[in-house]
Scaffold this motif. Structure first.
Motif, short mmCIF file in Angstrom:
data_model
loop_
_atom_site.label_atom_id
_atom_site.label_comp_id
_atom_site.label_asym_id
_atom_site.label_seq_id
_atom_site.Cartn_x
_atom_site.Cartn_y
_atom_site.Cartn_z
N ASP A 12 -4.41 -2.16 19.07
CA ASP A 12 -3.44 -1.97 18.07
C ASP A 12 -3.20 -0.41 17.71
O ASP A 12 -3.23 -0.07 16.73
CB ASP A 12 -3.77 -2.63 16.48
CG ASP A 12 -3.50 -4.08 16.82
OD1 ASP A 12 -3.04 -5.01 17.88
OD2 ASP A 12 -4.34 -4.75 16.09
N ASP A 13 -3.04 0.22 18.69
CA ASP A 13 -2.71 1.89 18.92
C ASP A 13 -4.01 2.49 18.18
O ASP A 13 -3.91 3.81 18.03
CB ASP A 13 -1.69 2.22 18.12
CG ASP A 13 -0.30 1.73 18.99
OD1 ASP A 13 -0.23 1.65 20.20
OD2 ASP A 13 0.69 1.31 18.22
N MET A 14 -5.16 1.89 18.20
CA MET A 14 -6.25 2.61 17.93
C MET A 14 -7.34 2.80 18.87
O MET A 14 -7.69 1.65 19.47
CB MET A 14 -6.98 1.96 16.48
CG MET A 14 -6.25 2.13 15.26
SD MET A 14 -6.91 1.47 13.76
CE MET A 14 -8.57 2.34 13.80
N VAL A 31 -2.59 -10.87 21.31
CA VAL A 31 -1.15 -11.33 21.74
C VAL A 31 -1.01 -10.94 23.26
O VAL A 31 -0.37 -11.64 24.07
CB VAL A 31 -0.23 -10.59 20.88
CG1 VAL A 31 1.18 -10.90 21.26
CG2 VAL A 31 -0.36 -11.18 19.39
N THR A 32 -1.39 -9.73 23.45
CA THR A 32 -1.00 -9.30 24.96
C THR A 32 -2.33 -8.32 25.17
O THR A 32 -2.98 -7.64 24.33
CB THR A 32 0.24 -8.52 25.24
OG1 THR A 32 0.38 -7.44 24.25
CG2 THR A 32 1.34 -9.29 24.71
N ILE A 33 -2.49 -8.16 26.67
CA ILE A 33 -3.47 -7.13 27.25
C ILE A 33 -2.57 -6.45 28.23
O ILE A 33 -2.23 -7.27 29.29
CB ILE A 33 -4.72 -7.74 27.65
CG1 ILE A 33 -5.51 -8.30 26.29
CG2 ILE A 33 -5.57 -6.74 28.37
CD1 ILE A 33 -6.64 -9.12 27.05
N THR A 34 -2.53 -5.22 28.28
CA THR A 34 -1.72 -4.41 29.24
C THR A 34 -2.56 -3.50 29.81
O THR A 34 -2.94 -2.58 28.98
CB THR A 34 -0.41 -3.86 28.64
OG1 THR A 34 0.34 -5.20 28.02
CG2 THR A 34 0.55 -3.28 29.71
N ALA A 57 -2.89 -5.79 22.08
CA ALA A 57 -2.12 -6.25 20.88
C ALA A 57 -2.43 -7.22 20.38
O ALA A 57 -2.50 -8.12 20.85
CB ALA A 57 -0.61 -5.84 21.10
N THR A 58 -2.80 -7.17 18.98
CA THR A 58 -3.00 -8.62 18.12
C THR A 58 -1.74 -8.85 17.38
O THR A 58 -1.83 -9.89 16.68
CB THR A 58 -4.16 -8.34 17.22
OG1 THR A 58 -4.04 -7.05 16.44
CG2 THR A 58 -5.50 -8.06 18.26
N HIS A 59 -0.65 -7.99 17.23
CA HIS A 59 0.63 -8.26 16.46
C HIS A 59 1.62 -8.00 17.33
O HIS A 59 1.55 -7.07 17.84
CB HIS A 59 0.57 -7.38 15.16
CG HIS A 59 -0.78 -7.68 14.51
ND1 HIS A 59 -1.13 -8.67 13.56
CD2 HIS A 59 -1.78 -6.58 14.32
CE1 HIS A 59 -2.41 -8.47 13.01
NE2 HIS A 59 -2.80 -7.23 13.39
N ALA A 60 2.75 -8.67 17.19
CA ALA A 60 3.90 -8.44 17.97
C ALA A 60 4.33 -7.06 17.88
O ALA A 60 5.07 -6.52 18.57
CB ALA A 60 4.85 -9.47 17.59
N ASP A 61 4.34 -6.52 16.46
CA ASP A 61 4.94 -5.24 16.17
C ASP A 61 3.97 -3.94 16.80
O ASP A 61 4.39 -2.99 16.74
CB ASP A 61 4.96 -4.82 14.80
CG ASP A 61 3.73 -4.94 13.96
OD1 ASP A 61 2.90 -5.53 14.44
OD2 ASP A 61 3.67 -4.51 13.00
N THR A 62 3.06 -4.27 17.47
CA THR A 62 2.23 -3.30 17.81
C THR A 62 2.24 -3.19 19.72
O THR A 62 1.51 -2.60 20.50
CB THR A 62 0.64 -3.48 17.65
OG1 THR A 62 0.10 -4.77 18.21
CG2 THR A 62 0.70 -3.25 16.38
N LEU A 63 3.25 -4.05 20.34
CA LEU A 63 3.29 -4.02 21.70
C LEU A 63 3.55 -2.64 22.31
O LEU A 63 4.43 -2.15 21.63
CB LEU A 63 4.40 -5.21 21.97
CG LEU A 63 4.01 -6.48 21.82
CD1 LEU A 63 5.24 -7.49 22.09
CD2 LEU A 63 2.60 -7.07 22.45
N PRO A 64 3.21 -2.37 23.49
CA PRO A 64 3.61 -1.00 23.73
C PRO A 64 5.12 -1.16 24.32
O PRO A 64 5.73 -1.90 24.88
CB PRO A 64 2.64 -0.93 25.20
CG PRO A 64 1.98 -2.21 25.50
CD PRO A 64 2.41 -3.15 24.14
#
Length: 66
Positions: A12-14, A31-34, A57-64
């Motif tokens: 989540d950007d940390m 949610v995703t791993i990229t 990302a564990t939340h949809a709003d933190t997707l790259p």
């Protein structure tokens, strides 16, 4: 927080550190791993990420953003 020359992990950007940080993740929250390639990661986040970065990302709003 991850050895020099090691793929880094962002949650989540940390920054969480190196790939060993993945062991502590609760998979039911993911949610995703990229994987971001070394060139793109180095340009986006700087030299510490120049070996590539795994973005979790564990939340949809933190997707790259691409």
């Amino acid at each position: 927080m991850g050895r020099t020359g090691e793929v880094q992990v962002l949650l989540d950007d940390m920054r969480m550190g190196g790939v060993d940080a993945l062991r502590s993740l609760k998979t039911d929250n993911v949610v995703t791993i990229t994987f971001v390639d070394p060139v793109a990661a180095g340009q986006r986040w700087g030299g510490k990420y120049a070996q590539g970065t795994i973005v979790v990302a564990t939340h949809a709003d933190t997707l790259p953003q691409h």
